[in-house]
Design a protein around this motif. Structure first.
Motif, mmCIF file in Angstrom:
data_model
loop_
_atom_site.group_PDB
_atom_site.id
_atom_site.type_symbol
_atom_site.label_atom_id
_atom_site.label_comp_id
_atom_site.label_asym_id
_atom_site.label_seq_id
_atom_site.Cartn_x
_atom_site.Cartn_y
_atom_site.Cartn_z
ATOM 1 N N TYR A 279 0.824 -1.212 0.000
ATOM 2 C CA TYR A 279 0.000 0.000 0.000
ATOM 3 C C TYR A 279 0.857 1.261 0.000
ATOM 4 N N TYR A 280 1.876 1.296 0.853
ATOM 5 C CA TYR A 280 2.669 2.515 0.989
ATOM 6 C C TYR A 280 3.778 2.641 -0.051
ATOM 7 N N MET A 281 3.978 1.613 -0.871
ATOM 8 C CA MET A 281 4.921 1.742 -1.980
ATOM 9 C C MET A 281 4.202 1.974 -3.308
ATOM 10 N N THR A 282 2.862 1.936 -3.301
ATOM 11 C CA THR A 282 2.118 2.136 -4.549
ATOM 12 C C THR A 282 1.078 3.250 -4.434
ATOM 13 N N GLN A 283 0.179 3.164 -3.451
ATOM 14 C CA GLN A 283 -0.951 4.091 -3.375
ATOM 15 C C GLN A 283 -0.689 5.311 -2.501
ATOM 16 N N SER A 284 0.142 5.182 -1.500
ATOM 17 C CA SER A 284 0.405 6.296 -0.586
ATOM 18 C C SER A 284 1.881 6.291 -0.227
ATOM 19 N N THR A 285 2.660 7.052 -0.969
ATOM 20 C CA THR A 285 4.122 7.063 -0.756
ATOM 21 C C THR A 285 4.529 8.068 0.309
ATOM 22 N N VAL A 286 3.573 8.699 0.965
ATOM 23 C CA VAL A 286 3.857 9.600 2.091
ATOM 24 C C VAL A 286 2.898 9.273 3.224
ATOM 25 N N LEU A 287 3.268 9.700 4.432
ATOM 26 C CA LEU A 287 2.415 9.550 5.607
ATOM 27 C C LEU A 287 1.980 10.925 6.081
ATOM 28 N N GLN A 288 0.699 11.065 6.392
ATOM 29 C CA GLN A 288 0.167 12.319 6.907
ATOM 30 C C GLN A 288 -0.452 12.082 8.279
ATOM 31 N N PHE A 289 -0.124 12.967 9.217
ATOM 32 C CA PHE A 289 -0.600 12.825 10.596
ATOM 33 C C PHE A 289 -1.424 14.034 11.020
ATOM 34 N N THR A 290 -1.968 14.760 10.041
ATOM 35 C CA THR A 290 -2.775 15.945 10.388
ATOM 36 C C THR A 290 -4.066 15.555 11.100
ATOM 37 N N THR A 291 -4.651 14.427 10.710
ATOM 38 C CA THR A 291 -5.851 13.917 11.384
ATOM 39 C C THR A 291 -5.554 12.516 11.900
ATOM 40 N N ASP A 292 -6.084 12.201 13.063
ATOM 41 C CA ASP A 292 -5.841 10.883 13.664
ATOM 42 C C ASP A 292 -6.783 9.862 13.021
ATOM 43 N N ALA A 293 -6.320 9.256 11.945
ATOM 44 C CA ALA A 293 -7.132 8.267 11.223
ATOM 45 C C ALA A 293 -6.228 7.144 10.742
ATOM 46 N N LEU A 294 -6.544 5.920 11.165
ATOM 47 C CA LEU A 294 -5.766 4.753 10.750
ATOM 48 C C LEU A 294 -6.096 4.401 9.297
ATOM 49 N N PRO A 295 -5.227 3.652 8.614
ATOM 50 C CA PRO A 295 -5.478 3.286 7.210
ATOM 51 C C PRO A 295 -6.796 2.531 7.055
ATOM 52 N N VAL A 296 -7.647 3.024 6.156
ATOM 53 C CA VAL A 296 -8.970 2.427 5.963
ATOM 54 C C VAL A 296 -8.867 1.038 5.347
ATOM 55 N N VAL A 297 -7.831 0.804 4.558
ATOM 56 C CA VAL A 297 -7.672 -0.495 3.895
ATOM 57 C C VAL A 297 -7.611 -1.620 4.925
ATOM 58 N N GLY A 298 -7.016 -1.358 6.079
ATOM 59 C CA GLY A 298 -6.926 -2.375 7.116
ATOM 60 C C GLY A 298 -8.286 -2.802 7.639
ATOM 61 N N PHE A 299 -9.234 -1.872 7.672
ATOM 62 C CA PHE A 299 -10.590 -2.223 8.109
ATOM 63 C C PHE A 299 -11.396 -2.860 6.971
ATOM 64 N N ASP A 300 -11.123 -2.433 5.722
ATOM 65 C CA ASP A 300 -11.780 -3.083 4.577
ATOM 66 C C ASP A 300 -11.421 -4.558 4.503
ATOM 67 N N ALA A 301 -10.234 -4.899 4.996
ATOM 68 C CA ALA A 301 -9.790 -6.300 4.960
ATOM 69 C C ALA A 301 -10.753 -7.212 5.708
#
Length: 721
Positions: A279-301
């Motif tokens: 996920y972080y090498m293809t869809q999101s190559t940066v991390l943002q911490f402006t809002t406290d929100a965990l990766p949604v893909v983990g819950f979609d799993a």
């Protein structure tokens, strides 16, 4: 050879037919039906919402699928397909062990963060090294984080949902502190995110031939095949599933339940780590911490695994559907034909996820079965009459309950006016007892109705055209099963003859091992017999040490028990004076502790003295053992006996080899002569079996058609009369 292959093809076809009629296949089809029904229900609700927004729902979903595979979005769709395959596997492995790994977002975040750190700290890294290194690090950190939750569950019975949720947020805030710390040089304050690894490390990516989906899809398929193989064809997978089915039964069977709980969580976490890397090498190559929100893909799993009912093969299409919706749903809402709000795509996605989360309910949704059962009851006069009697009795009891309630309301008003509370309470208890009795009778009747309808449905399958068809299928199945048993028996007889050489070699190898083992045991006895007394003395010393430790524990226990009467006497004497009782108890406890301390000091001295003596005796025994070894090596009689044993072994091995060579030569010659004949006999027998089955099927089919025609004729005559 072609005939033999054709015969084996026949066996495969028959096994396939039997599988499609088996309960296992029916169970899997129930799961498949539940998943399809859940998706259809979600789509119907989405249709209603889209229609309420004055849009064409069919056109909307057609655009979703067309956009998902548009050249501009095709790469992203296929990448999400690979991501959701790994995501579904990560949660499914935990479900197989009876564990709910809701910590996938935290595990993928930690693995993705370490992947980003690897790229940022090594800007000159090559693509191959980067992919392998990121894969290894992701599996390691994901498995380690999940193993923590597994250990807490295994040893302290802390629910994995609680521990994984807490670990998710611990990882989130630790990563936030680490990346936003300016001392580490990984934060881009201008963009309010981490430094982009694409610009920092140009070779650190999963791009192949200009496309990002190929490498993730290869990794996902390899993981899918590996997980399916482990779960279905290894002892590890069998025990993980056994622990998931029943921990008590697994424990009773001797399985280390704690170890397998930790292993299953670690395996799930390792897959979640790979998910984070992809996920972080293809869809999101940066991390943002402006809002406290965990990766949604983990819950979609979780939804992907639930819809697929933790089946590895079923995860493939479900993951593709999720990838399509994830990629194209939001873009479709912004097309000129719709112009819906951006949240509409997320709403549709959420509805489908919610319906899939309750997809297990659709297993019990059997409209065709209900209709056929109702039809059977209402088209048989006797059954319909009995069914109506049940219904009428239930209505009678319900009327009695209504009448009783009306009488109760009138009577209770009269009693309240009289003001007799005891009489009111008695009357209420009496009415409650009567209502409970009627309610119990209604419940019993409803249970009897369900049993009646189900039993009559089964009975209906044995009469009429359905009964004739059922008998025909059963007869075909029995005949086919008998033929297949004969088929396998004939084939096994041929294989036994064909593998006679292999059996001979295996027996020869086992005989050699047995002979060598016996000689080795005799040599061991020859050398250890003179040392028997010394080994017994060593064992005796160990036993004495254990007895001494147990005696010390018993002495302390007896000393404590000797003070129990003293405490009882003090309590009886100063029962009313608590302060004096407390002070006296402190004095006695202090005295007891002092005596225990003295006893322990004495015991330590005894153990120390015993260890000194034990060490000296052991040193003497070891010296005597070395002396015996030297004597045995220099003893000509012993060495002569050793030589004789080795010579006997060599003679036995030579004799066995000569015998094996002779027997092997005879068997080989026999095979060269008889193998073609055996093949022909096998083919003839197989052809006979196939021909017999075909003839039996024709006879059964003819009889089935005859009975069916006779039944129809009888119904027509009955109708005319």
């Amino acid at each position: 050879m072609q005939k033999q292959i054709k015969s084996y093809g026949w066996l495969l076809r028959q096994k396939t037919k039997i599988f499609f009629r088996s309960n296992e296949f029916k169970t899997k089809m129930n799961y498949f039906k539940a998943s399809i029904c859940a998706i259809i229900a979600g789509a119907i609700l989405s249709f209603i919402i889209i229609g309420a927004n004055a849009s064409n729902p069919l056109l909307f979903f057609s655009y979703v699928f067309r956009l998902a595979f548009h050249p501009l979005l095709k790469d992203q769709t296929l990448t999400y397909w690979a991501i959701y395959i790994v995501a579904g596997l990560a949660v499914a492995v935990g479900f197989k062990a009876g564990l709910f790994n809701i910590g996938v977002p935290g595990q993928m975040l930690l693995a993705g963060s370490m992947t980003i750190v690897l790229g940022l700290k090594n800007p000159a890294i090559s693509q191959g090294t980067g992919v392998v290194g990121a894969l290894f690090i992701s599996i390691l950190v994901g498995a380690a984080l999940a193993a923590i939750a597994g250990a807490l569950k295994a040893y302290f019975n802390i629910h994995e949902v609680v521990s994984t949720i807490m670990l998710n947020w611990i990882v989130w805030y630790v990563m936030k502190w680490m990346f936003m710390n300016p001392d580490y040089g990984m934060w881009n304050s201008n963009h309010n995110s981490t430094v982009d690894i694409v610009t920092t490390a140009p070779n650190f990516n999963l791009v192949l031939n200009g496309q990002t989906w190929i490498i993730p899809f290869i990794i996902a398929m390899l993981l899918l095949i590996t997980v399916i193989f482990i779960m279905n064809y290894t002892v590890l997978g069998f025990r993980i599933k056994a622990v998931g089915k029943s921990r008590n039964a697994s424990l009773y069977a001797g399985t280390n339940v704690r170890a397998y709980m930790i292993v299953s969580m670690a395996l799930s976490g390792g897959l979640a780590g790979v998910l984070g890397m992809l996920y972080y090498m293809t869809q999101s190559t940066v991390l943002q911490f402006t809002t406290d929100a965990l990766p949604v893909v983990g819950f979609d799993a979780i939804a992907v695994a639930l819809v697929a009912f933790t089946n590895g093969f079923a995860i493939l299409p479900i993951a593709l559907l999720w990838g399509i919706i994830k990629t194209a749903a939001l873009q479709t809402t912004q097309l000129p034909d719709f112009q819906m709000s951006k949240q509409m795509g997320q709403l549709i996605f959420g509805i489908i996820i919610y319906m899939t989360a309750i997809s297990a309910l659709f297993i019990y949704f059997k409209p065709i079965f209900w209709i056929r059962r109702w039809w059977n009851i209402h088209h048989h006069a006797d059954w319909k009459q009995e069914y109506n009697e049940y219904k009428q009795q239930i209505k009678t009891y319900q009327k009695e309950i209504k009448t009783l309630n009306k009488t109760y309301r009138v009577k209770i008003q009269e009693l309240k006016q009289q003001g007799d509370k005891a009489l009111i309470k008695t009357y209420r208890d009496e009415i409650n007892d009567q209502l409970t009795l009627y309610a119990g009778k209604i419940t019993t009747l409803k249970t009897e109705i369900r049993f009646f309808t189900n039993s009559k449905y089964k009975e209906a399958a044995k009469i009429g055209q359905r009964g004739i068809k059922t008998k025909y299928n059963l007869a075909v199945f029995i005949a086919l099963g008998s033929a297949m048993d004969h088929f396998v028996q004939v084939k096994n007889d041929y294989l036994v003859k064909k593998q006679e050489v292999s059996f001979l070699k295996r027996n020869y190898g086992q005989a050699i091992k047995k002979c060598k083992g016996q000689t080795k045991q005799q040599l061991s006895q020859l050398y250890s017999l003179p040392k028997k007394d010394l080994y017994a003395r060593l064992a005796q010393l160990q036993t004495q040490y254990g007895d001494l430790v147990l005696k010390q524990e018993d002495d302390i226990k007896k000393l404590r028990e000797s003070y129990y009467p003293v405490f009882d006497e003090i309590q009886q004497k100063y029962l009313t004076d608590f302060k004096t009782l407390q002070s006296k108890e402190k004095v006695i406890i202090k005295q007891l502790n002092q005596e225990i301390k003295k006893l322990k000091q004495q015991q330590r001295q005894e153990i120390h003295q015993f260890k000194i003596t034990n060490h000296q005796i052991r040193r003497e025994i070891r010296h005597e053992l070395r002396v015996i070894d030297v004597k045995l090596k220099n003893d000509s009689a012993v060495q002569k006996e050793v030589i004789m044993l080795k010579q006997n072994l060599a003679t036995q091995l030579a004799t066995m080899k000569e015998k094996f060579v002779a027997e092997n030569k005879v068997v080989q010659e026999k095979h060269r002569t008889n193998l073609p004949q055996w093949k022909n006999e096998l083919n003839q027998k197989l052809e006979t079996i196939i021909k017999t089955v075909g003839e039996d099927n024709k006879i059964l089919k003819t009889e089935y058609l005859r009975q069916k025609t006779a039944y129809r004729k009888l119904m027509q005559e009955g109708g005319k009369n």
